[in-house]
Design an enzyme around this catalytic site. Structure first.
Site, PDB file in Angstrom:
ATOM      1  N   CYS A 109      -1.223  -5.226   0.764  1.00 19.89           N
ATOM      2  CA  CYS A 109      -1.270  -4.731   0.080  1.00 19.89           C
ATOM      3  C   CYS A 109      -0.865  -6.066  -0.807  1.00 19.89           C
ATOM      4  O   CYS A 109      -0.130  -7.223  -0.470  1.00 19.89           O
ATOM      5  CB  CYS A 109       0.357  -4.398   0.337  1.00 19.89           C
ATOM      6  SG  CYS A 109       1.322  -5.152   2.156  1.00 19.89           S
ATOM      7  N   SER A 110      -0.889  -6.622  -2.576  1.00 24.59           N
ATOM      8  CA  SER A 110      -0.514  -7.110  -3.121  1.00 24.59           C
ATOM      9  C   SER A 110      -0.356  -7.015  -4.405  1.00 24.59           C
ATOM     10  O   SER A 110      -0.278  -5.989  -4.892  1.00 24.59           O
ATOM     11  CB  SER A 110      -2.038  -8.283  -2.917  1.00 24.59           C
ATOM     12  OG  SER A 110      -1.424  -9.123  -3.232  1.00 24.59           O
ATOM     13  N   HIS A 129       6.867  -4.414 -12.112  1.00 22.19           N
ATOM     14  CA  HIS A 129       5.403  -5.356 -11.560  1.00 22.19           C
ATOM     15  C   HIS A 129       4.745  -4.575 -10.733  1.00 22.19           C
ATOM     16  O   HIS A 129       4.749  -4.108 -10.340  1.00 22.19           O
ATOM     17  CB  HIS A 129       5.550  -6.670 -10.843  1.00 22.19           C
ATOM     18  CG  HIS A 129       5.672  -6.996  -9.742  1.00 22.19           C
ATOM     19  ND1 HIS A 129       7.107  -6.780  -9.344  1.00 22.19           N
ATOM     20  CD2 HIS A 129       4.713  -6.665  -8.718  1.00 22.19           C
ATOM     21  CE1 HIS A 129       7.315  -7.301  -7.741  1.00 22.19           C
ATOM     22  NE2 HIS A 129       5.823  -6.644  -7.157  1.00 22.19           N
ATOM     23  N   GLU A 178       7.847  -1.926  -6.903  1.00 22.66           N
ATOM     24  CA  GLU A 178       6.269  -1.776  -7.558  1.00 22.66           C
ATOM     25  C   GLU A 178       6.084  -0.772  -8.397  1.00 22.66           C
ATOM     26  O   GLU A 178       6.573   0.773  -7.333  1.00 22.66           O
ATOM     27  CB  GLU A 178       6.030  -2.083  -7.054  1.00 22.66           C
ATOM     28  CG  GLU A 178       6.444  -3.734  -6.092  1.00 22.66           C
ATOM     29  CD  GLU A 178       5.380  -4.240  -4.984  1.00 22.66           C
ATOM     30  OE1 GLU A 178       4.986  -5.057  -5.468  1.00 22.66           O
ATOM     31  OE2 GLU A 178       5.134  -3.363  -4.430  1.00 22.66           O
ATOM     32  N   LYS A 209       4.904 -15.129   5.646  1.00 21.29           N
ATOM     33  CA  LYS A 209       5.445 -14.832   4.948  1.00 21.29           C
ATOM     34  C   LYS A 209       7.590 -14.920   4.378  1.00 21.29           C
ATOM     35  O   LYS A 209       8.244 -15.027   5.722  1.00 21.29           O
ATOM     36  CB  LYS A 209       5.501 -13.393   5.573  1.00 21.29           C
ATOM     37  CG  LYS A 209       3.832 -13.239   5.302  1.00 21.29           C
ATOM     38  CD  LYS A 209       2.685 -13.636   3.952  1.00 21.29           C
ATOM     39  CE  LYS A 209       2.621 -12.346   2.800  1.00 21.29           C
ATOM     40  NZ  LYS A 209       1.772 -12.912   1.994  1.00 21.29           N
ATOM     41  N   GLU A 238      11.101  -5.590  -3.476  1.00 20.34           N
ATOM     42  CA  GLU A 238       9.817  -5.255  -4.456  1.00 20.34           C
ATOM     43  C   GLU A 238      10.836  -4.118  -5.254  1.00 20.34           C
ATOM     44  O   GLU A 238      11.550  -3.639  -5.299  1.00 20.34           O
ATOM     45  CB  GLU A 238       9.283  -4.612  -3.216  1.00 20.34           C
ATOM     46  CG  GLU A 238       8.518  -5.879  -2.387  1.00 20.34           C
ATOM     47  CD  GLU A 238       7.478  -6.168  -2.449  1.00 20.34           C
ATOM     48  OE1 GLU A 238       7.255  -6.126  -4.020  1.00 20.34           O
ATOM     49  OE2 GLU A 238       6.450  -7.328  -2.403  1.00 20.34           O
ATOM     50  N   HIS A 263      10.330 -11.036  -7.501  1.00 15.43           N
ATOM     51  CA  HIS A 263      10.922 -10.654  -6.273  1.00 15.43           C
ATOM     52  C   HIS A 263      12.310 -11.137  -6.264  1.00 15.43           C
ATOM     53  O   HIS A 263      12.375 -10.587  -5.211  1.00 15.43           O
ATOM     54  CB  HIS A 263       9.796 -11.634  -4.592  1.00 15.43           C
ATOM     55  CG  HIS A 263       8.677 -10.422  -4.832  1.00 15.43           C
ATOM     56  ND1 HIS A 263       7.430 -10.909  -6.405  1.00 15.43           N
ATOM     57  CD2 HIS A 263       7.593  -9.269  -4.755  1.00 15.43           C
ATOM     58  CE1 HIS A 263       6.574  -9.962  -5.705  1.00 15.43           C
ATOM     59  NE2 HIS A 263       6.717  -9.431  -5.135  1.00 15.43           N
ATOM     60  N   ARG A 275       2.028  -8.714   8.439  1.00 15.80           N
ATOM     61  CA  ARG A 275       2.431  -9.901   8.300  1.00 15.80           C
ATOM     62  C   ARG A 275       3.067 -10.890   9.153  1.00 15.80           C
ATOM     63  O   ARG A 275       3.825 -10.994   9.788  1.00 15.80           O
ATOM     64  CB  ARG A 275       3.429  -9.432   6.909  1.00 15.80           C
ATOM     65  CG  ARG A 275       2.847  -8.443   5.742  1.00 15.80           C
ATOM     66  CD  ARG A 275       4.288  -7.848   5.341  1.00 15.80           C
ATOM     67  NE  ARG A 275       4.718  -9.087   4.395  1.00 15.80           N
ATOM     68  CZ  ARG A 275       4.493  -8.878   3.314  1.00 15.80           C
ATOM     69  NH1 ARG A 275       3.516  -8.823   2.326  1.00 15.80           N
ATOM     70  NH2 ARG A 275       5.583 -10.195   2.873  1.00 15.80           N
ATOM     71  N   LYS A 308       5.639 -14.883  -9.620  1.00 16.42           N
ATOM     72  CA  LYS A 308       5.676 -14.323  -7.842  1.00 16.42           C
ATOM     73  C   LYS A 308       7.665 -14.218  -7.865  1.00 16.42           C
ATOM     74  O   LYS A 308       8.005 -13.685  -7.284  1.00 16.42           O
ATOM     75  CB  LYS A 308       4.646 -14.357  -7.611  1.00 16.42           C
ATOM     76  CG  LYS A 308       4.739 -13.383  -6.193  1.00 16.42           C
ATOM     77  CD  LYS A 308       3.989 -13.339  -4.966  1.00 16.42           C
ATOM     78  CE  LYS A 308       2.753 -13.399  -5.548  1.00 16.42           C
ATOM     79  NZ  LYS A 308       1.483 -13.319  -4.102  1.00 16.42           N
TER      80      LYS A 308
END
Length: 258
Positions: free
Chosen positions: A111-112, A76, A173, A99, A171, A65, A95, A61
């Site tokens: 969201c993940s 990803h 995605e 974080k 991000e 990112h 969040r 991860k």
């Protein structure tokens, strides 16, 4: 399989070690300024994909990112859950301040990322993503898996987006969109969740409007805003009208590029 001779094994071990060094060095540096639990989560292996959402391999991860990698094309798989209660209000969360990316931003229910592990890579009926969503709903919001059964998720479509948090992090995605309507008990993980609330469509529209005014000090994640502005309110209206999202809203073939 063809067995490796000793020199091949040594080369493979060396290659893996060299790949791990940047992440390990990066995590050691991050540990000096960020929450230890959040730093450890960066070791999880995401699913790298091509632009058609086909898996190409695992990657931690941390690396996935980094804007340096994102700008070079690294992509990803992710998911976004939208959980509505019986009054058709949407559960949002803020969040946590701990974080590393987008702290204190308001966003959708969960969201993940599905991980490069058995069970979360299964494509049939989008089962891998649904299992990952169930895992993270429990981890972040304390929702017991019995209250979020696999069959309770409705998979709608996929969105491809890119968003920077700052010069280092971002991000990139293909986001699988899942909807669920259930009344659930929450036991939030304060390392993940700063605050939460249920909202009506009108309240969310006001939040989006307020986020454009710096004096309001209200932040919304870029993926959530993109989904809301382009799709969510139509799905929400249909859910309120029909008690479900009708099949006409399903679009499993398209990857929407936003």
């Amino acid at each position: 399989p063809i067995p490796c001779v000793p020199w091949q094994s040594q080369l493979w071990t060396l290659a893996v070690t060299q790949l791990e060094k940047p992440m390990e060095a990066g995590l050691a540096e991050l540990s000096k300024q960020y929450d230890a639990v959040q730093v450890q989560l960066l070791k999880e292996e995401c699913i790298l994909i091509d632009e058609d959402d086909n898996p190409t391999g695992p990657m931690d991860k941390y690396t996935t990112h980094l804007m340096e990698k994102i700008n070079a094309g690294m992509l990803h798989r992710a998911f976004s859950v939208f959980l509505f209660n019986s009054k058709c209000e949407l559960l949002l969360h803020q969040r946590a301040g701990a974080k590393i990316t987008f702290p204190l931003y308001w966003t959708n229910t969960c969201c993940s990322h599905p991980l490069w592990i058995d069970g979360e890579m299964e494509v049939k009926d989008n089962l891998g993503v649904k299992r990952a969503a169930r895992r993270k709903l429990e981890h972040e919001l304390g929702i017991d898996p019995s209250e979020a059964p696999i069959e309770g998720f409705t998979y709608l479509t996929r969105l491809h987006y890119k968003a920077a948090f700052d010069e280092k992090w971002g991000e990139h995605e293909i986001d699988h969109i899942l909807i669920m309507q259930r009344d659930v008990k929450l036991n939030v993980n304060e390392n993940e969740i700063g605050d939460y609330k249920y909202v009506t469509p009108e309240e969310l529209k006001q939040m989006i409007e307020d986020s454009k005014d710096p004096s309001k000090n209200l932040l919304i994640t870029p993926w959530f805003e993109k989904i809301a502005v382009n799709f969510l309110f139509k799905w929400w209206a249909h859910l309120k009208e029909f008690g479900r999202v009708p099949e006409e809203d399903f679009d499993h073939a398209t990857i929407h590029r936003l």
